[in-house]
Scaffold this active site. Structure first.
Site, PDB file in Angstrom:
ATOM      1  N   GLY A  48       0.837  -1.030   0.081  1.00 37.00           N
ATOM      2  CA  GLY A  48       0.030  -0.008  -0.100  1.00 37.00           C
ATOM      3  C   GLY A  48       0.991   1.352   0.099  1.00 37.00           C
ATOM      4  O   GLY A  48       0.344   2.296   0.278  1.00 37.00           O
ATOM      5  N   ARG A  59      -8.013 -10.039   1.318  1.00 34.44           N
ATOM      6  CA  ARG A  59      -9.200  -9.843   2.159  1.00 34.44           C
ATOM      7  C   ARG A  59     -10.207  -9.159   1.141  1.00 34.44           C
ATOM      8  O   ARG A  59      -9.814  -9.023  -0.368  1.00 34.44           O
ATOM      9  CB  ARG A  59      -8.836  -8.613   3.077  1.00 34.44           C
ATOM     10  CG  ARG A  59      -8.425  -7.356   1.972  1.00 34.44           C
ATOM     11  CD  ARG A  59      -8.385  -6.004   2.914  1.00 34.44           C
ATOM     12  NE  ARG A  59      -7.994  -4.935   1.730  1.00 34.44           N
ATOM     13  CZ  ARG A  59      -6.850  -4.561   1.383  1.00 34.44           C
ATOM     14  NH1 ARG A  59      -5.704  -4.967   1.659  1.00 34.44           N
ATOM     15  NH2 ARG A  59      -6.636  -3.576   0.652  1.00 34.44           N
ATOM     16  N   LYS A  77      -7.585   5.671  -2.562  1.00 33.30           N
ATOM     17  CA  LYS A  77      -8.237   5.640  -3.875  1.00 33.30           C
ATOM     18  C   LYS A  77      -9.513   6.449  -3.783  1.00 33.30           C
ATOM     19  O   LYS A  77     -10.052   6.463  -2.824  1.00 33.30           O
ATOM     20  CB  LYS A  77      -8.780   4.238  -4.157  1.00 33.30           C
ATOM     21  CG  LYS A  77      -7.621   3.099  -4.503  1.00 33.30           C
ATOM     22  CD  LYS A  77      -8.005   1.860  -4.146  1.00 33.30           C
ATOM     23  CE  LYS A  77      -6.895   0.905  -4.465  1.00 33.30           C
ATOM     24  NZ  LYS A  77      -7.206  -0.638  -4.144  1.00 33.30           N
TER      25      LYS A  77
END
Ligand code: MV4
Length: 448
Positions: free
Chosen positions: A164, A292, A237
Site C-alpha cells: 500500500g 481480504r 483511492k
C-alpha cells in the site's frame, strides 16, 4: 452453514456483512468500541457487544477481546471485513485454533503473501510477470547499485513487509539510492519490525489494475474480472471502475488468467485481489495480493451479479464454488466513488463531526453503501470513509452521466466531504476519455 457469525469491524463494511448474513438467514453479532456506541447500524445486528475503548489497539485490533466476544456470543465464524485484523495471519490462526472459522484465506497463504518479496517469488514461479528487479532481498548496497546500473534509473526500493505504498523510495541516481536504502530500511524496521527491502525498476505513470478472485476449500479458483483503481491521491483511492477503460481484450484475458495462476500456486481460498501495474504499452506486472475483501468489491458485484460477501461465507463453511469460469460474465460498466469525511480545500485532512444533513441519491442504477445517517456523528478515531456511491449502466458514458446525477443529488452538511472533487473528476474530459493513470489527480487537480 453457520448459524451465527461475529463481525470484527465497524462502519460501512460491518453493515455490509450484517446485511449479507441477514440475506442468508444467519444470525449476526456486531462488536463496537466506546466511540461507536449507539451507532445506528448496530441496531441491524441481532446482538451488539462492546469490546473496549475508542483506541483501535484496545478494541477492533484487540484479539483477546474479540475472541472473548465470539465465545460469549457462541458464534461459529468471524468476518474481519477490511483493514484492522483482516490480513493478520496470526489472528486467522488464533480463530481457527479456537474452533471459530475465520472468514478469509488460509493463514499459511496470508503469511506468505503478506511478505511482498515472497509474493514476488511465488508469482515468478507461477509464470506471472513481475516488475524487473532484484532476485530476492537486497543484502548489500553494492548489489543494488550494480542492479540499478544494469536496469537503468529510476528504480524503486520497496519494503518486503510493506504494501500500500509504505516504506517505498524512488531513486534517480547512486546518491539517492544509497540514502533511500538506509531510510527505507529504517522506516520498515520501525513500522513492521522487518527492515528487509528489494528493488524494482520504477514504472512511470502506471495504471493500477486489480483482479478479483474467488477460491473454495476444494481448490477451485475463478476470477471475477478486473477493476481499474488508478484514480488515487497519496495511496488513497478516490474512484474505481470495471471494466478497466481502454484495456485491449487480449490483455484483459491474460491479466485475469495470471491472477488465477498466482492464487492457485499460493493455495488460496476465499475472496482476494491480485494487484498489477499496467504500463503505457499495456505490459502488466504483478505487485501484491490483497488477502481480504476490499473496499471496492461492490464494483465487481455490480458487473457480475455475484455477492462476494455471501460467497466468502459459503466458502468458509466448506461449500464449493457455485459457478465455473465461463459462467462469470461481466455486463455493463460499474463505477464507485469513495466519499470520505475530509476537507479537500485543506489537504484532505479528516473532518469528523456531526452530520446535520444527509440526503443520499437513489433511483435507477445507483447503489449507496453507507452506515451514515442524518444525526450520526463521524468519530475522529478511525478511517474517514462515510459512504461508497456506486453506479451501474450498460456503457461507461451512461455510468458517468448517472454518477454526475447522483453526485448532484448527494447533500451532506455538518462535515466536509470529498464530494466536490468527485464532481470535478466526473466533469473532466480526461476522465470521460478514460485517460486514467496513478498520476491523474496530481496532473489534473494540482491543488489536490
Ligand atoms: C510501483 C510503482 C512504480 N513502479 N512499483 C504503490 C503502492 C504499492 N501497492 C505499489 N505502488 C507502486 N509500485 C514500481 N516498480 C508505483 C506505485 C504507485 C502506485 C501503485 C498503485 C496505485 C497507486 C500508486 C501511486 C503511486 C505509486
Amino acid at each position: 452453514m453457520f448459524q451465527r457469525i461475529l463481525v470484527a469491524n465497524r462502519g460501512e463494511i460491518a453493515l455490509r456483512v450484517i446485511r449479507a448474513c441477514k440475506d442468508m438467514g444467519i444470525e449476526v453479532v456486531a462488536v463496537y468500541s466506546e466511540a461507536d456506541r449507539g451507532a445506528p447500524y448496530l441496531d441491524l445486528a441481532d446482538q451488539a457487544i462492546c469490546i473496549g475503548p475508542a483506541a483501535s489497539a484496545d478494541s477492533y485490533l484487540n484479539i483477546p477481546r474479540l475472541i472473548s466476544a465470539a465465545e460469549i456470543a457462541d458464534v461459529q465464524a468471524i468476518h474481519p471485513g477490511y483493514g484492522f485484523l483482516s490480513e493478520n495471519a496470526h489472528f486467522a490462526e488464533v480463530c481457527r485454533s479456537c474452533k471459530i472459522e475465520f472468514i478469509g484465506p488460509p493463514h499459511e497463504a496470508m503469511r506468505k503473501l503478506g511478505n511482498k518479496n515472497e509474493a514476488r517469488k511465488l508469482a515468478q514461479a507461477a509464470k506471472v510477470p513481475v516488475v524487473p528487479g532484484s532476485d530476492g532481498l537486497i543484502t548489500k548496497d553494492e548489489e543494488a547499485l550494480a542492479l540499478a546500473h544494469a536496469m537503468g534509473y529510476p528504480v524503486l526500493i520497496k519494503a518486503a513487509a510493506g504494501g500500500g505504498g509504505r516504506g517505498m523510495r524512488v531513486a534517480h541516481n547512486d546518491i539517492s539510492l544509497r540514502s533511500g536504502l538506509a531510510s527505507a530500511r529504517q522506516e520498515a524496521e520501525n513500522a513492521f519490525k522487518d527492515g528487509s527491502v528489494y528493488l524494482e525498476k520504477y514504472i512511470e505513470q502506471p495504471r493500477h489494475v486489480e483482479v478479483q478472485i474467488l477460491g473454495d476449500t476444494q481448490g477451485n479458483i475463478v476470477h471475477l474480472w478486473e477493476r481499474d483503481c488508478s484514480l488515487q491521491r497519496r495511496h488513497q483511492k478516490l474512484v474505481e471502475e470495471s471494466p478497466a477503460p481502454n484495456l485491449p481484450e487480449k490483455v484483459r484475458q491474460e491479466i485475469c488468467e495470471a491472477a488465477v495462476r498466482l492464487a492457485r500456486s499460493a493455495g488460496y481460498y476465499s475472496a482476494g485481489t491480485c494487484e498489477f501495474l499496467l504500463d503505457k504499452d499495456f505490459r502488466f506486472y504483478f505487485i501484491e495480493v490483497n488477502a481480504r475483501i476490499q473496499v471496492e468489491h461492490p464494483v465487481t458485484e455490480l458487473v457480475t451479479g455475484i455477492d462476494l460477501v455471501q460467497e466468502q461465507i459459503r466458502i468458509a463453511s466448506g461449500l464449493p464454488l457455485r459457478f465455473r469460469q465461463k459462467e462469470i460474465v461481466s455486463q455493463g460498466c460499474a463505477i464507485e466513488c469513495r466519499i470520505n469525511a475530509e476537507d479537500p480545500a485543506n489537504g484532505f485532512r479528516p473532518f469528523p463531526g456531526l452530520i446535520t444533513k444527509w440526503q443520499q441519491p437513489g433511483g435507477p442504477g445507483v447503489r449507496v453503501d453507507t452506515h451514515a445517517t442524518q444525526g450520526y456523528r463521524v468519530p475522529a478515531n478511525y478511517d474517514s470513509l462515510v459512504a461508497k456511491l456506486l453506479v451501474r449502466q450498460p456503457t461507461r458514458a451512461q455510468a458517468i452521466a448517472t454518477m454526475k446525477r447522483a453526485l448532484a443529488e448527494f447533500k451532506v452538511e455538518g462535515i466536509k466531504t470529498t464530494i466536490p472533487i468527485l464532481r470535478d473528476i466526473f466533469n473532466s474530459t480526461a476522465f470521460a476519455d478514460g485517460k486514467v493513470d496513478t498520476t491523474f489527480i496530481e496532473r489534473h487537480f494540482a491543488k489536490a
